[in-house]
Each structure stands twice: as structure tokens, then as C-alpha cells.
Design a protein around this motif. Structure first.
Motif, mmCIF file in Angstrom:
data_model
loop_
_atom_site.group_PDB
_atom_site.id
_atom_site.type_symbol
_atom_site.label_atom_id
_atom_site.label_comp_id
_atom_site.label_asym_id
_atom_site.label_seq_id
_atom_site.Cartn_x
_atom_site.Cartn_y
_atom_site.Cartn_z
ATOM 1 N N GLY A 66 117.721 35.706 2.499
ATOM 2 C CA GLY A 66 118.223 36.988 2.986
ATOM 3 C C GLY A 66 117.911 37.203 4.451
ATOM 4 O O GLY A 66 118.744 37.708 5.211
ATOM 5 N N ARG A 67 116.698 36.812 4.858
ATOM 6 C CA ARG A 67 116.319 36.956 6.262
ATOM 7 C C ARG A 67 117.210 36.103 7.153
ATOM 8 O O ARG A 67 117.671 36.552 8.210
ATOM 9 N N ALA A 68 117.481 34.868 6.743
ATOM 10 C CA ALA A 68 118.345 33.986 7.534
ATOM 11 C C ALA A 68 119.761 34.545 7.629
ATOM 12 O O ALA A 68 120.397 34.486 8.693
ATOM 13 N N PHE A 69 120.246 35.113 6.533
ATOM 14 C CA PHE A 69 121.594 35.684 6.515
ATOM 15 C C PHE A 69 121.703 36.838 7.511
ATOM 16 O O PHE A 69 122.642 36.898 8.315
ATOM 17 N N LEU A 70 120.726 37.744 7.485
ATOM 18 C CA LEU A 70 120.768 38.882 8.407
ATOM 19 C C LEU A 70 120.483 38.450 9.846
ATOM 20 O O LEU A 70 121.018 39.054 10.787
ATOM 21 N N ASP A 71 119.657 37.435 10.035
ATOM 22 C CA ASP A 71 119.422 36.923 11.390
ATOM 23 C C ASP A 71 120.709 36.372 11.998
ATOM 24 O O ASP A 71 120.956 36.536 13.199
ATOM 25 N N ALA A 72 121.519 35.724 11.184
ATOM 26 C CA ALA A 72 122.804 35.222 11.678
ATOM 27 C C ALA A 72 123.761 36.381 11.965
ATOM 28 O O ALA A 72 124.519 36.343 12.937
ATOM 29 N N LEU A 73 123.714 37.410 11.137
ATOM 30 C CA LEU A 73 124.563 38.581 11.358
ATOM 31 C C LEU A 73 124.242 39.280 12.671
ATOM 32 O O LEU A 73 125.130 39.773 13.364
ATOM 33 N N THR A 74 122.957 39.343 13.003
ATOM 34 C CA THR A 74 122.524 40.112 14.164
ATOM 35 C C THR A 74 122.409 39.271 15.436
ATOM 36 O O THR A 74 122.034 39.794 16.486
#
Length: 241
Positions: free
Chosen positions: A41-49
């Protein structure tokens, strides 16, 4: 619109946290992200931001491709608005809406423009803090601080808002209230809002759409109505409740 086209992200040891993930995020809706492992989840949101550049595939934000050269521009379009955003506690609610933590720490402060002040007061009204703008942040409850984080992000007029680990920072009732506010903001302001949550039940009760990641893969992406108990249990292998 935000698009993930075959996105892959590795951890420090070379293991895929995300692999060949494809998804689209539209304005006007709240998407809940539920994962079997927190690191995914952290990696997913890091890519989003724009915090992390994918090792494979591409993230597109409003037709802007995420690359090292464009990461700062992406971060201007996609703003963190989660409940763990820090504040200057002895300052007022309005001051914290106007000033980012980085500006406060660096001392690069200036008198706000009229348009900025108007955007801040409008954002506070959107999260129902307009009657509290003169108070110090120390007087706010945890839920009110989370609403303030949402207001500060909203005042910067982003295209998307990201709320991380909502139910890790807030209790069940406060998490529901915050996500209801974020969902209303998504609709009224025509924004993309993405929130990561640990509880599948919370995702079903508060979101328009659910994205589920397990073993680095996108295993469910659809409206809340399709995210049943059976799918949650099977896709997440009992990792969340």
C-alpha cells in the motif's frame, strides 16, 4: 485522471512490491486501497504522489508522465491529506491551513495573498472547521486535526488528495466520519481522492470504489457493491478484517 499503466515498484532488495499494476482514478469519487501487506500500500501511494518512480510501466497524472524530471510537478498536483500530517500546534487553525510544514521549518514565510486566504477559508468551511479558524491547533481533537489536514491540502487546489492509513491513525467512528468528509469533498470539488485503509469493512462502508493489492498484484478493482465478504476474504487471504 490518474493512470497506472503496467506499474512495477521494487523494494530495496529487488522484490516486487507492485508488478504490472493497471488502474485509473477519476474525479469525483473516493477510492479505498486495501492491501494484504502494508509495504504494498505504501509503494502504491508513493507512486501516486510522485515520491517513488516506478521500475516498470508509467504513472500518468493529468496527462503528465511521472519521471525524475517531472516528479516535483506531480507532487504539486497530488497532495497528501492524511490524518498524520504534522502541524505547528501553537499556531491557529487558519495559519496552519495557509502554511505548509516545510515553509514553517525553513522560515520562508510571507503575508498570504487575498486569493490564498480565500482558498483557505473556503477549505475550512468544506471540512466544517470554519468556526474554529482562530483557535490554536492544540485545542483540536484527533478527528478535527485530520479534517484540518484535509483542509490544508484542499487549499492548495490539487487535482488529487491522498489519505494514508486512515484507520491506523483514527478510531473506527472517526475514520468513518473523516472518509465521509473526504468523499463529500471529492464530489463537490471534483477531485480524485484515494485513501488507504486496513479494514475491508471500512472500505465497503465509506468508498465509491475499492482497489485490492496482494502479492504485488492488483486482485480487485471495482465498485463497493462488488467487494463482498467472500471476495475480501479470498483476495486478501484473511490479512484484514
Amino acid at each position: 485522471m490518474i493512470e497506472f499503466l503496467g506499474v512495477g515498484v521494487r523494494d530495496g532488495g529487488g522484490t516486487w512490491l507492485l508488478h504490472r499494476v493497471c488502474a485509473q482514478f477519476e474525479r469525483g469519487e473516493l477510492t479505498a486501497v486495501v492491501t494484504a501487506r502494508h509495504a504494498e500500500g505504501r509503494a502504491f501511494l508513493d507512486a501516486l504522489t510522485g515520491r517513488r518512480i516506478p521500475a516498470e510501466g508509467r504513472v500518468w497524472v493529468e496527462r503528465l508522465p511521472l519521471m525524475r524530471e517531472t516528479a516535483s510537478r506531480v507532487r504539486g498536483l497530488v497532495t497528501e491529506a492524511g490524518p498524520e500530517v504534522p502541524f505547528t500546534d501553537y499556531r491557529s487553525v487558519l495559519w496552519n491551513t495557509l502554511v505548509t510544514p516545510s515553509a514553517a521549518l525553513s522560515g520562508l514565510l510571507r503575508f498570504p495573498r487575498r486569493s490564498e486566504r480565500a482558498a483557505a477559508t473556503r477549505a475550512l468551511a468544506a471540512v466544517r472547521l470554519d468556526g474554529r479558524w482562530r483557535e490554536r491547533v492544540t485545542s483540536l481533537t484527533s478527528l478535527e486535526r485530520a479534517r484540518l489536514a484535509l483542509a490544508r491540502a484542499l487549499a492548495r487546489r490539487p487535482r488529487a488528495l491522498i489519505l494514508r492509513d486512515v484507520d491506523g491513525a483514527l478510531g473506527p467512528e472517526d475514520s468513518v466520519t473523516l472518509l465521509a468528509t473526504a468523499r463529500a469533498v471529492a464530489r463537490t470539488e471534483r477531485l480524485i481522492v484515494v485513501a488507504s485503509v486496513a479494514s475491508a469493512a471500512l472500505a465497503r462502508s465509506c468508498a465509491d470504489r475499492v482497489v485490492v493489492l496482494a502479492d504485488g498484484l492488483l486482485v480487485f478493482d471495482g465498485p463497493v457493491a462488488g467487494f463482498t465478504d467472500e471476495i475480501a476474504s479470498r483476495r486478501l487471504r484473511g490479512a484484514v478484517g
